[in-house]
Design an enzyme around this catalytic site. Structure first.
Site, PDB file in Angstrom:
ATOM      1  N   ARG A 116       0.793  -1.029   0.096  1.00 31.20           N
ATOM      2  CA  ARG A 116      -0.071  -0.036  -0.145  1.00 31.20           C
ATOM      3  C   ARG A 116       0.869   1.245  -0.071  1.00 31.20           C
ATOM      4  O   ARG A 116       0.506   2.420  -0.419  1.00 31.20           O
ATOM      5  CB  ARG A 116      -0.992  -0.036   1.139  1.00 31.20           C
ATOM      6  CG  ARG A 116      -1.905  -0.964   0.998  1.00 31.20           C
ATOM      7  CD  ARG A 116      -2.844  -0.882   2.397  1.00 31.20           C
ATOM      8  NE  ARG A 116      -3.519   0.222   2.585  1.00 31.20           N
ATOM      9  CZ  ARG A 116      -4.302   0.469   3.510  1.00 31.20           C
ATOM     10  NH1 ARG A 116      -4.502  -0.269   4.696  1.00 31.20           N
ATOM     11  NH2 ARG A 116      -4.922   1.771   3.581  1.00 31.20           N
ATOM     12  N   ASP A 176     -20.911   2.719   0.146  1.00 28.13           N
ATOM     13  CA  ASP A 176     -21.110   1.949   1.128  1.00 28.13           C
ATOM     14  C   ASP A 176     -22.376   1.839   1.882  1.00 28.13           C
ATOM     15  O   ASP A 176     -22.983   0.996   2.035  1.00 28.13           O
ATOM     16  CB  ASP A 176     -19.750   1.861   2.302  1.00 28.13           C
ATOM     17  CG  ASP A 176     -18.610   2.002   1.376  1.00 28.13           C
ATOM     18  OD1 ASP A 176     -17.631   0.923   1.740  1.00 28.13           O
ATOM     19  OD2 ASP A 176     -18.199   2.904   0.821  1.00 28.13           O
ATOM     20  N   ARG A 179     -25.522   0.597  -0.037  1.00 28.78           N
ATOM     21  CA  ARG A 179     -25.184  -0.865  -0.043  1.00 28.78           C
ATOM     22  C   ARG A 179     -25.872  -1.135   1.267  1.00 28.78           C
ATOM     23  O   ARG A 179     -26.621  -2.484   1.178  1.00 28.78           O
ATOM     24  CB  ARG A 179     -23.915  -1.419  -0.258  1.00 28.78           C
ATOM     25  CG  ARG A 179     -23.415  -1.201  -1.809  1.00 28.78           C
ATOM     26  CD  ARG A 179     -21.921  -1.636  -1.855  1.00 28.78           C
ATOM     27  NE  ARG A 179     -21.152  -1.422  -3.177  1.00 28.78           N
ATOM     28  CZ  ARG A 179     -20.209  -0.867  -3.431  1.00 28.78           C
ATOM     29  NH1 ARG A 179     -19.082  -0.813  -2.596  1.00 28.78           N
ATOM     30  NH2 ARG A 179     -19.686  -0.916  -4.987  1.00 28.78           N
ATOM     31  N   HIS A 203     -13.415   4.073   3.721  1.00 24.39           N
ATOM     32  CA  HIS A 203     -14.005   3.445   2.453  1.00 24.39           C
ATOM     33  C   HIS A 203     -13.040   2.243   1.988  1.00 24.39           C
ATOM     34  O   HIS A 203     -12.123   2.318   1.194  1.00 24.39           O
ATOM     35  CB  HIS A 203     -14.008   4.494   1.348  1.00 24.39           C
ATOM     36  CG  HIS A 203     -14.404   3.776   0.161  1.00 24.39           C
ATOM     37  ND1 HIS A 203     -15.772   3.224   0.077  1.00 24.39           N
ATOM     38  CD2 HIS A 203     -13.951   3.659  -1.306  1.00 24.39           C
ATOM     39  CE1 HIS A 203     -15.746   2.495  -1.343  1.00 24.39           C
ATOM     40  NE2 HIS A 203     -14.846   3.015  -1.914  1.00 24.39           N
TER      41      HIS A 203
END
Length: 340
Positions: A116, A176, A179, A203
């Site tokens: 990352r 999100d 959903r 997120h």
């Protein structure tokens, strides 16, 4: 400005962080939007905005000039059906001047086996080439970051832009939360628009479902659903399904685009129509819920023509606060290694 109808003198002060000293009530936003990136997500954002007739002009920027020209031509061939006009930005972002909102969907994808940290370093370089020249041409713009990892890239864009924090935000957990609402509504057999539920924080994998605040038309879910407590584990699985949702779409079609495109067009509508609607957006959260780190995470934000007007401090359970603080610490540790 504060949320709600009427003059500012009629408003009660809300708990949280107010940006009223940063925003300018004199700035009128018309409907010129610049979208950076003409990939699947960028074009879904453009098409959703155009089909809903939200904008008069959309300027699209991308380093792939051939694909960019093709997308612009294709969009403009629908001029007999859609109102907006699409144009291609120049190689140095000519044509983006005085954009009301700049939407960033560009970025580099993670390579197989890449850390990352490495991914973020490469994205710093990409945003460094995008954000400063765009903001120079549109110094009063709002900056909406959609690219992933959304929260960290929004932080980077804010640092690079020199804009006030009220003018830079990410799409964050807006999708999100949609959903989440859809999954709960499906379980109950009701409309998702009657479900009020929030996912906050990152997120990503450390997102926090605010079960303590879920309600059905104002009725707490524990009161609205028979034997909720005895089936709590089953309900908690909904959040795991929400987190896995994007991965399942990617497994099937290779990427996600339509849902985030719809979410972005709704965010733009809130801005251009000055709705002052409260949405879960990625913003600077330092000073809220005991977070002392300078990080961007999603919390309920009041959004209007001037950008973020207020970040609300919603009541959370002790467990939810702990999860949010843990997410902030992890993100800060990763950010601390960046070279900006």
């Amino acid at each position: 400005k504060r949320c709600g109808p009427g003059s500012s003198n009629s408003h009660s002060q809300m708990k949280g962080i107010s940006f009223e000293n940063e925003v300018s009530s004199g700035k009128h936003r018309s409907s010129k939007i610049t979208v950076v990136g003409c990939g699947a997500v960028g074009m879904a954002c453009v098409y959703s905005m155009m089909s809903r007739e939200l904008v008069g002009e959309v300027v699209i920027a991308d380093i792939d000039r051939k694909k960019l020209e093709g997308e612009v031509m294709d969009l403009n061939h629908s001029g007999g059906f859609l109102h907006a006009r699409a144009t291609a930005a120049g190689e140095n972002y000519e044509g983006t001047e005085d954009s009301d909102v700049i939407i960033i969907t560009a970025g580099v994808r993670q390579r197989e086996g890449e850390s990352r940290r490495s991914l973020l370093d490469r994205n710093v370089a990409v945003l460094g080439a995008i954000v400063p020249p765009l903001v120079k041409k549109s110094p009063h713009t709002l900056l909406l970051v959609v690219s992933n990892p959304c929260d960290t890239l929004t932080y980077i864009a804010w640092k690079l832009s020199g804009l006030p924090r009220s003018s830079v935000f990410g799409s964050g957990t807006y999708l999100d939360s949609s959903r989440f609402r859809v999954a709960i509504a499906s379980r109950l057999g009701i409309s998702a628009q009657s479900v009020h539920a929030w996912i906050i924080g990152e997120h990503g994998d450390s997102s926090v479902p605010v079960w303590s605040g879920v309600n059905i038309a104002g009725v707490p879910i524990k009161d609205a659903v028979d034997d909720f407590d005895s089936h709590e584990a089953s309900w908690s699985q909904i959040h795991e399904d929400v987190k896995a949702g994007a991965y399942k779409v990617i497994q099937n079609k290779g990427y996600t685009n339509w849902a985030i495109g719809s979410a972005v067009s709704r965010i733009i509508e809130c801005i251009l129509h000055d709705e002052k609607r409260v949405l879960p957006l990625s913003t600077l959260v330092k000073g809220l819920h005991g977070i002392e780190e300078e990080v961007f995470l999603s919390l309920p934000c009041c959004l209007g023509q001037a950008g973020l007007i207020h970040t609300l401090k919603q009541p959370l359970s002790e467990e939810e606060v702990e999860q949010l603080q843990k997410s902030a610490k992890e993100m800060y540790e990763l950010q601390a290694t960046l070279k900006l």
